[in-house]
Design a protein around this motif. Structure first.
Motif, PDB file in Angstrom:
ATOM      1  N   LYS A   7       0.837  -1.198   0.000  1.00  0.00           N
ATOM      2  CA  LYS A   7       0.000   0.000   0.000  1.00  0.00           C
ATOM      3  C   LYS A   7       0.871   1.248   0.000  1.00  0.00           C
ATOM      4  O   LYS A   7       1.824   1.347   0.764  1.00  0.00           O
ATOM      5  CB  LYS A   7      -0.923  -0.009   1.219  1.00  0.00           C
ATOM      6  CG  LYS A   7      -1.848   1.198   1.305  1.00  0.00           C
ATOM      7  CD  LYS A   7      -1.405   2.162   2.367  1.00  0.00           C
ATOM      8  CE  LYS A   7      -2.143   3.480   2.308  1.00  0.00           C
ATOM      9  NZ  LYS A   7      -1.697   4.406   3.362  1.00  0.00           N
ATOM     10  N   ASP A 159      -5.498   2.023   4.292  1.00  0.00           N
ATOM     11  CA  ASP A 159      -4.762   1.034   5.093  1.00  0.00           C
ATOM     12  C   ASP A 159      -5.636  -0.202   5.297  1.00  0.00           C
ATOM     13  O   ASP A 159      -5.176  -1.339   5.184  1.00  0.00           O
ATOM     14  CB  ASP A 159      -4.403   1.604   6.478  1.00  0.00           C
ATOM     15  CG  ASP A 159      -3.426   2.769   6.415  1.00  0.00           C
ATOM     16  OD1 ASP A 159      -2.728   2.906   5.400  1.00  0.00           O
ATOM     17  OD2 ASP A 159      -3.362   3.541   7.403  1.00  0.00           O
ATOM     18  N   LYS A 214      -1.060   8.307  13.864  1.00  0.00           N
ATOM     19  CA  LYS A 214      -1.822   8.136  12.626  1.00  0.00           C
ATOM     20  C   LYS A 214      -1.056   7.369  11.560  1.00  0.00           C
ATOM     21  O   LYS A 214      -1.451   7.359  10.408  1.00  0.00           O
ATOM     22  CB  LYS A 214      -2.222   9.509  12.078  1.00  0.00           C
ATOM     23  CG  LYS A 214      -3.224  10.213  12.973  1.00  0.00           C
ATOM     24  CD  LYS A 214      -4.329  10.885  12.153  1.00  0.00           C
ATOM     25  CE  LYS A 214      -5.355  11.579  13.020  1.00  0.00           C
ATOM     26  NZ  LYS A 214      -4.855  12.838  13.575  1.00  0.00           N
TER      27      LYS A 214
HETATM   28 MG    MG Z   1      -2.348   7.173   6.277  1.00  0.00          MG
END
Ligand code: MG
Ligand code: ADP
Length: 407
Positions: A7, A159, A214
């Motif tokens: 990703k 994610d 985060k």
């Molecule tokens: Mg992110």
């Protein structure tokens, strides 16, 4: 078929040069004998042409002139553009690559625009494509609702797209490539000497993510944990092992997790502390908040008052609803919630004492505190947040400093 999921986040895909680095990671996995399923976010950050926030600006930004459904349709374009652009770059580099929307890749999601949940990932079509291609590039952050419309998963949702695909395909790894070397002992934007962690458990990182780190979305971690798919957080721009997220707390990569009571220090900005004085009925305070869809945190009930925190943007709503119901309310805006997180702190005495001492030494008042067996939280004024995070990081995680002190 050995499959790995990679990703790439917005900042990693921001420029042609950066996308080339990302393509190198795809090529490396192919050389290792994997088929690669790539999940992309929209390219860049606010201000870049096709970034999510830029697209939202086209219809009035945070005060939109369109419905949430239309907003999702608009935002989902960012990932679709990104998927095609990245797939075409892979093709230019001689990699047989194919781009797919979230819906084509099989993401079935709930019809909750702006914060849809993944219900299922039907990967037949994707797997058929992988038979004749080396890489498939999938738009993250989006899926198809039962009515056939497009809904997005909320901030950080790519994610979760990546780990859900990893789980559905039983991938060997899910690699989350981003603009830092891995999960760090604190946000490197605030703590200059933060260090990347070699290994961390799913539960620790999910805890960190809920407490404001985060770097990965907490739901993404939960999805991988359930399927027992290892996640690696890696830098898009540098080679390096990154951070391995796994379930084992025994010695992995040579590190015994029990040896570290505090794994990381996290922070959340813009929190408001609300104090309700002498409420007749404290349960009504919390049911009012629930009715307003305001999630409260840090709640603490005393004989004479009740305090709790809410996200800064919701303070006004909370205050109005309490006052309308006759409660006597005061509040403190611009607070920050800081957490020391570590699975190894269970049963280790003196962690809270060290925290209190470190903040006292800097003259930083603690407005409120709480703890669980793996986390200790303190609430401070936001203007002292960076100093407080650094003080706690120095106390528990700055090895150089401790070496110097020992000498
Ligand atoms: Mg992110
Ligand atoms: P992406 O666009 O790749 O999804 P994000 O901005 O969502 O990237 O996540 C990466 C950012 O997370 C880093 O730039 C860093 O500032 C932030 N971050 C916060 N806490 C941590 C932490 N403990 N370790 C690493 N990064 C962190």
């Amino acid at each position: 078929m050995k499959i790995t999921v990679q990703k790439f986040g917005g900042s990693s895909l921001q420029s042609e040069e950066r996308r080339s680095h990302c393509a190198e990671h795809v090529a490396a996995a192919l050389r290792d004998g994997f088929k690669v399923v790539v999940v992309v976010s929209a390219m860049g950050r606010a201000g870049d042409y096709y970034a999510t926030d830029t697209l939202l600006e086209l219809t009035g930004g945070i005060q939109p002139s369109i419905s949430k459904k239309e907003q999702d349709l608009l935002m989902s374009c960012g990932e679709n553009i990104s998927a095609v652009v990245f797939s075409s770059l892979l093709q230019q580099k001689g990699i047989r690559s194919y781009a797919m929307t979230g819906s084509e890749a099989g993401f079935r999601v709930s019809e909750v625009y702006g914060e849809a949940r993944i219900l299922d990932v039907k990967t037949e079509q994707l797997e058929a494509v992988l038979e004749s291609y080396d890489a498939v590039v999938v738009s993250g952050f989006q899926g198809e609702t039962p009515r056939g419309t497009t809904a997005t998963l909320g901030r950080g949702g790519s994610d979760t797209s990546a780990t859900a695909l990893g789980a559905a395909l039983n991938a060997s790894y899910v690699d989350i490539f981003t603009d830092v070397q891995g999960i760090m002992t604190a946000d490197p934007r605030i703590v200059k000497n933060a260090k990347p962690l070699d290994v961390i458990t799913y539960s620790e990182v999910s805890n960190m993510a809920y407490q404001g780190a985060k770097v990965i979305h907490p739901r993404a971690v939960e999805v991988a944990m359930q399927a027992e798919i290892p996640i690696r957080i890696r830098s898009s721009f540098e080679d390096g092992p990154g951070t391995l997220i796994t379930s084992s707390t025994s010695k992995v990569r040579g590190i015994d997790l029990d040896d570290r009571p505090v794994t990381a220090v996290t922070h959340v900005k813009d929190v408001s502390q609300i104090k309700v004085i002498r409420p007749q009925d404290d349960s009504l305070v919390f049911s009012l908040m629930a009715d307003q869809q305001i999630s409260v945190d840090f709640l603490s009930i005393h004989p004479d008052f009740v305090t709790f925190t809410v996200p800064g943007v919701l303070r006004n709503k909370a205050e109005v609803s309490l006052q309308e119901n006759g409660f006597d309310v005061t509040w403190t805006d611009k607070c920050a919630k800081i957490a020391a997180v570590g699975a190894g702190m269970t049963g280790v005495p003196g962690i809270a004492a060290k925290i209190v001492k470190a903040l006292k030494r800097k003259g930083i008042p603690i407005l409120q505190s709480a703890d669980s067996h793996t986390t200790i939280w303190v609430l401070v004024h936001e203007h002292q947040m960076a100093e407080a995070v650094n003080a706690l990081h120095d106390t528990f995680l700055n090895e150089e400093l401790h070496k110097k002190e020992d000498e």
